[in-house]
Design a protein around this motif. Structure first.
Motif, PDB file in Angstrom:
ATOM      1  N   GLY A  72       0.789  -1.221   0.000  1.00 61.04           N
ATOM      2  CA  GLY A  72       0.000   0.000   0.000  1.00 61.04           C
ATOM      3  C   GLY A  72       0.825   1.276   0.000  1.00 61.04           C
ATOM      4  N   ALA A  73       2.014   1.234  -0.616  1.00 64.72           N
ATOM      5  CA  ALA A  73       2.836   2.443  -0.725  1.00 64.72           C
ATOM      6  C   ALA A  73       2.061   3.525  -1.466  1.00 64.72           C
ATOM      7  CB  ALA A  73       4.137   2.126  -1.468  1.00 64.72           C
ATOM      8  N   ALA A  74       2.345   4.769  -1.143  1.00 60.92           N
ATOM      9  CA  ALA A  74       1.597   5.890  -1.715  1.00 60.92           C
ATOM     10  C   ALA A  74       1.694   5.911  -3.235  1.00 60.92           C
ATOM     11  CB  ALA A  74       2.122   7.206  -1.135  1.00 60.92           C
ATOM     12  N   GLY A  75       0.631   6.366  -3.876  1.00 60.13           N
ATOM     13  CA  GLY A  75       0.598   6.484  -5.328  1.00 60.13           C
ATOM     14  C   GLY A  75      -0.828   6.459  -5.830  1.00 60.13           C
ATOM     15  N   ASP A  76      -1.017   6.886  -7.066  1.00 58.83           N
ATOM     16  CA  ASP A  76      -2.372   7.063  -7.590  1.00 58.83           C
ATOM     17  C   ASP A  76      -2.728   6.124  -8.738  1.00 58.83           C
ATOM     18  OD1 ASP A  76      -3.212   9.672  -6.117  1.00 58.83           O
ATOM     19  OD2 ASP A  76      -1.198  10.083  -6.866  1.00 58.83           O
ATOM     20  N   LEU A  77      -1.770   5.767  -9.568  1.00 61.81           N
ATOM     21  CA  LEU A  77      -2.049   4.955 -10.749  1.00 61.81           C
ATOM     22  C   LEU A  77      -0.989   3.879 -10.904  1.00 61.81           C
ATOM     23  CD1 LEU A  77      -2.686   8.040 -12.964  1.00 61.81           C
ATOM     24  CD2 LEU A  77      -4.387   6.242 -12.789  1.00 61.81           C
ATOM     25  N   VAL A  78      -1.329   2.817 -11.603  1.00 63.85           N
ATOM     26  CA  VAL A  78      -0.352   1.791 -11.936  1.00 63.85           C
ATOM     27  C   VAL A  78      -0.497   1.448 -13.410  1.00 63.85           C
ATOM     28  CG1 VAL A  78      -1.875  -0.102 -11.228  1.00 63.85           C
ATOM     29  CG2 VAL A  78       0.591  -0.486 -11.366  1.00 63.85           C
ATOM     30  N   VAL A  79       0.644   1.256 -14.065  1.00 67.28           N
ATOM     31  CA  VAL A  79       0.696   0.829 -15.469  1.00 67.28           C
ATOM     32  C   VAL A  79       1.396  -0.513 -15.525  1.00 67.28           C
ATOM     33  CG1 VAL A  79       1.853   1.258 -17.658  1.00 67.28           C
ATOM     34  CG2 VAL A  79       0.594   3.092 -16.549  1.00 67.28           C
ATOM     35  N   ASN A  80       0.823  -1.444 -16.266  1.00 73.97           N
ATOM     36  CA  ASN A  80       1.434  -2.754 -16.423  1.00 73.97           C
ATOM     37  C   ASN A  80       0.770  -3.451 -17.602  1.00 73.97           C
ATOM     38  OD1 ASN A  80       2.874  -5.181 -15.918  1.00 73.97           O
ATOM     39  ND2 ASN A  80       2.765  -4.846 -13.708  1.00 73.97           N
ATOM     40  N   PHE A  81       1.210  -4.676 -17.887  1.00 73.46           N
ATOM     41  CA  PHE A  81       0.525  -5.470 -18.893  1.00 73.46           C
ATOM     42  C   PHE A  81      -0.906  -5.721 -18.425  1.00 73.46           C
ATOM     43  CE2 PHE A  81       4.923  -6.394 -19.989  1.00 73.46           C
ATOM     44  CZ  PHE A  81       4.891  -6.395 -21.380  1.00 73.46           C
ATOM     45  N   MET A  82      -1.829  -5.756 -19.348  1.00 69.72           N
ATOM     46  CA  MET A  82      -3.246  -5.881 -19.020  1.00 69.72           C
ATOM     47  C   MET A  82      -3.555  -7.061 -18.092  1.00 69.72           C
ATOM     48  SD  MET A  82      -5.145  -3.424 -20.455  1.00 69.72           S
ATOM     49  CE  MET A  82      -6.769  -4.062 -20.863  1.00 69.72           C
ATOM     50  N   PRO A  83      -3.065  -8.267 -18.359  1.00 74.05           N
ATOM     51  CA  PRO A  83      -3.389  -9.386 -17.466  1.00 74.05           C
ATOM     52  C   PRO A  83      -2.929  -9.155 -16.026  1.00 74.05           C
ATOM     53  CG  PRO A  83      -2.494 -10.193 -19.536  1.00 74.05           C
ATOM     54  CD  PRO A  83      -2.275  -8.716 -19.520  1.00 74.05           C
ATOM     55  N   ALA A  84      -1.784  -8.481 -15.859  1.00 69.81           N
ATOM     56  CA  ALA A  84      -1.272  -8.215 -14.510  1.00 69.81           C
ATOM     57  C   ALA A  84      -2.207  -7.274 -13.750  1.00 69.81           C
ATOM     58  CB  ALA A  84       0.135  -7.616 -14.588  1.00 69.81           C
ATOM     59  N   ILE A  85      -2.741  -6.272 -14.436  1.00 67.26           N
ATOM     60  CA  ILE A  85      -3.657  -5.346 -13.763  1.00 67.26           C
ATOM     61  C   ILE A  85      -4.993  -6.020 -13.482  1.00 67.26           C
ATOM     62  CG2 ILE A  85      -4.848  -3.131 -13.886  1.00 67.26           C
ATOM     63  CD1 ILE A  85      -2.590  -1.986 -15.397  1.00 67.26           C
ATOM     64  N   ASP A  86      -5.415  -6.905 -14.356  1.00 73.34           N
ATOM     65  CA  ASP A  86      -6.643  -7.668 -14.089  1.00 73.34           C
ATOM     66  C   ASP A  86      -6.539  -8.409 -12.761  1.00 73.34           C
ATOM     67  OD1 ASP A  86      -7.909  -6.838 -16.403  1.00 73.34           O
ATOM     68  OD2 ASP A  86      -7.280  -8.583 -17.583  1.00 73.34           O
ATOM     69  N   GLU A  87      -5.353  -8.954 -12.494  1.00 77.88           N
ATOM     70  CA  GLU A  87      -5.141  -9.666 -11.229  1.00 77.88           C
ATOM     71  C   GLU A  87      -5.185  -8.707 -10.051  1.00 77.88           C
ATOM     72  OE1 GLU A  87      -4.918 -12.977 -10.535  1.00 77.88           O
ATOM     73  OE2 GLU A  87      -5.571 -13.122 -12.635  1.00 77.88           O
ATOM     74  N   LEU A  88      -4.661  -7.495 -10.236  1.00 78.98           N
ATOM     75  CA  LEU A  88      -4.687  -6.502  -9.157  1.00 78.98           C
ATOM     76  C   LEU A  88      -6.116  -6.073  -8.836  1.00 78.98           C
ATOM     77  CD1 LEU A  88      -1.642  -4.224 -10.134  1.00 78.98           C
ATOM     78  CD2 LEU A  88      -1.738  -5.997  -8.376  1.00 78.98           C
ATOM     79  N   PHE A 212      -0.754  -2.766 -22.849  1.00 75.15           N
ATOM     80  CA  PHE A 212      -0.510  -2.072 -21.591  1.00 75.15           C
ATOM     81  C   PHE A 212      -1.754  -1.341 -21.105  1.00 75.15           C
ATOM     82  CE2 PHE A 212       3.586  -2.669 -23.529  1.00 75.15           C
ATOM     83  CZ  PHE A 212       4.360  -3.066 -22.460  1.00 75.15           C
ATOM     84  N   GLY A 213      -2.039  -1.528 -19.822  1.00 74.54           N
ATOM     85  CA  GLY A 213      -3.208  -0.893 -19.231  1.00 74.54           C
ATOM     86  C   GLY A 213      -2.821   0.035 -18.096  1.00 74.54           C
ATOM     87  N   VAL A 214      -3.751   0.886 -17.734  1.00 76.45           N
ATOM     88  CA  VAL A 214      -3.570   1.806 -16.615  1.00 76.45           C
ATOM     89  C   VAL A 214      -4.835   1.765 -15.769  1.00 76.45           C
ATOM     90  CG1 VAL A 214      -4.358   3.760 -18.034  1.00 76.45           C
ATOM     91  CG2 VAL A 214      -3.045   4.199 -15.938  1.00 76.45           C
ATOM     92  N   ALA A 215      -4.660   1.849 -14.456  1.00 71.03           N
ATOM     93  CA  ALA A 215      -5.809   1.815 -13.548  1.00 71.03           C
ATOM     94  C   ALA A 215      -5.483   2.619 -12.296  1.00 71.03           C
ATOM     95  CB  ALA A 215      -6.177   0.389 -13.179  1.00 71.03           C
ATOM     96  N   VAL A 216      -6.522   3.048 -11.608  1.00 71.99           N
ATOM     97  CA  VAL A 216      -6.375   3.828 -10.375  1.00 71.99           C
ATOM     98  C   VAL A 216      -6.113   2.880  -9.208  1.00 71.99           C
ATOM     99  CG1 VAL A 216      -7.492   5.435  -8.786  1.00 71.99           C
ATOM    100  CG2 VAL A 216      -7.930   5.608 -11.243  1.00 71.99           C
ATOM    101  N   ARG A 217      -5.131   3.205  -8.391  1.00 70.47           N
ATOM    102  CA  ARG A 217      -4.823   2.386  -7.215  1.00 70.47           C
ATOM    103  C   ARG A 217      -5.819   2.651  -6.090  1.00 70.47           C
ATOM    104  NH1 ARG A 217       0.877   3.066  -5.164  1.00 70.47           N
ATOM    105  NH2 ARG A 217       0.219   1.253  -3.923  1.00 70.47           N
ATOM    106  N   ASN A 218      -5.990   1.663  -5.246  1.00 68.98           N
ATOM    107  CA  ASN A 218      -6.952   1.794  -4.149  1.00 68.98           C
ATOM    108  C   ASN A 218      -6.480   2.750  -3.059  1.00 68.98           C
ATOM    109  OD1 ASN A 218      -4.890   0.067  -3.291  1.00 68.98           O
ATOM    110  ND2 ASN A 218      -6.246  -1.095  -1.917  1.00 68.98           N
ATOM    111  N   VAL A 219      -5.219   3.190  -3.110  1.00 72.35           N
ATOM    112  CA  VAL A 219      -4.694   4.129  -2.110  1.00 72.35           C
ATOM    113  C   VAL A 219      -4.608   5.552  -2.653  1.00 72.35           C
ATOM    114  CG1 VAL A 219      -3.404   2.358  -0.857  1.00 72.35           C
ATOM    115  CG2 VAL A 219      -2.303   3.575  -2.758  1.00 72.35           C
ATOM    116  N   SER A 220      -5.140   5.790  -3.839  1.00 70.79           N
ATOM    117  CA  SER A 220      -5.041   7.123  -4.436  1.00 70.79           C
ATOM    118  C   SER A 220      -5.706   8.176  -3.563  1.00 70.79           C
ATOM    119  CB  SER A 220      -5.700   7.133  -5.819  1.00 70.79           C
ATOM    120  OG  SER A 220      -5.712   8.445  -6.356  1.00 70.79           O
ATOM    121  N   LYS A 221      -5.033   9.309  -3.421  1.00 67.11           N
ATOM    122  CA  LYS A 221      -5.568  10.442  -2.664  1.00 67.11           C
ATOM    123  C   LYS A 221      -6.218  11.473  -3.590  1.00 67.11           C
ATOM    124  CE  LYS A 221      -3.870   8.875   1.237  1.00 67.11           C
ATOM    125  NZ  LYS A 221      -4.771   8.270   2.236  1.00 67.11           N
TER     126      LYS A 221
END
Length: 252
Positions: A72-88, A212-221
């Motif tokens: 849960g380190a601070a941050g707002d977005l994550v970019v990765n390969f689509m399948p990896a973000i699906d798992e997140l 490559f996909g992008v999504a909002v992290r659950n810790v985004s402020k």
């Protein structure tokens, strides 16, 4: 020349449309891996220019990125390969939806000054692989695509002893250092690298894309600005920024 000037004017005008920035600019952080770093840098710079918001790029390795997300380190977005973000998303670490903003296939490089085989056709690429004394590729990202490709071309058994898996550095660096004669890696990662010559992407009929996909992290402020950046990254107007470093916009 007129066409180029017209395209530039259109692009600048499109960026200006994003300039309806709130009175107070925000700062958001995006976790990025090697595969998408170049494209995200160009997109972030375009977004900053258009909106006045600040985008901090947190570039880390795969293991570090996973650890930051897990803890849960601070941050707002994550970019990765689509399948990896699906798992997140399944793990509740990011807030859906995941949005594809870019794709990239593999390209080929040789040492600067070495002969430059023609890899523009499937037959030319096949011949270059068969003639190479050593072939380097990674085993991460789009790296595993190569084994399937060699098998598809019917040459894997003939060249498997010449293949070296490169770890700890970009494949093109191994080419520049003379560790391997020819290297294959994602187009925006394999070039430009000093000491090498980029031969180009694989022929279209041989390309397998990493998405490559992008999504909002659950810790985004600052979820609102994070989603606005996603909107920018996936807009038609930002396609030129995606292409700038050798990536491509997703097929729509």
């Amino acid at each position: 020349m007129k066409h180029t000037l017209s395209a530039m004017i259109t692009f600048v005008a499109a960026l200006a449309a994003w300039a309806s920035t709130p009175a107070q600019a925000a700062e958001i952080t995006i976790l990025v891996n090697q595969g998408a770093l170049s494209g995200v840098r160009d997109l972030a710079a375009g977004y900053e220019k258009a909106t006045g918001h600040k985008v901090v790029i947190d570039f880390v390795g795969v293991a570090e990125q996973a650890e930051k997300i897990k803890t849960g380190a601070a941050g707002d977005l994550v970019v990765n390969f689509m399948p990896a973000i699906d798992e997140l998303i399944k793990d509740g670490k990011v807030i859906g939806p995941v949005v594809e903003f870019a794709r990239a296939g593999n390209g080929v490089a040789v040492k600067a000054g070495a002969p430059k085989p023609d890899i523009s056709t499937a037959e030319g690429f096949k011949r270059a692989m068969l003639n190479a004394k050593s072939i380097g590729h990674s085993n991460a990202g789009t790296g595993p695509y190569n084994t399937r490709l060699f098998q598809k071309l019917g040459i894997y058994e003939q060249i498997k002893d010449q293949i070296k898996i490169i770890t700890g550095k970009p494949v093109a660096v191994a080419v520049a250092e003379g560790e391997v004669e020819i290297g294959i890696q994602q187009t925006n990662v394999i070039q430009p690298v000093a000491g090498t010559t980029y031969l180009g992407p694989l022929p279209p009929e041989l390309i397998e894309y990493g998405h490559f996909g992008v999504a909002v992290r659950n810790v985004s402020k600052n979820e609102a600005v994070a989603r606005d950046l996603i909107k920018f990254m996936t807009s038609p107007e930002a396609a030129a920024l995606v292409r700038k470093s050798g990536m491509e916009p997703p097929a729509r």
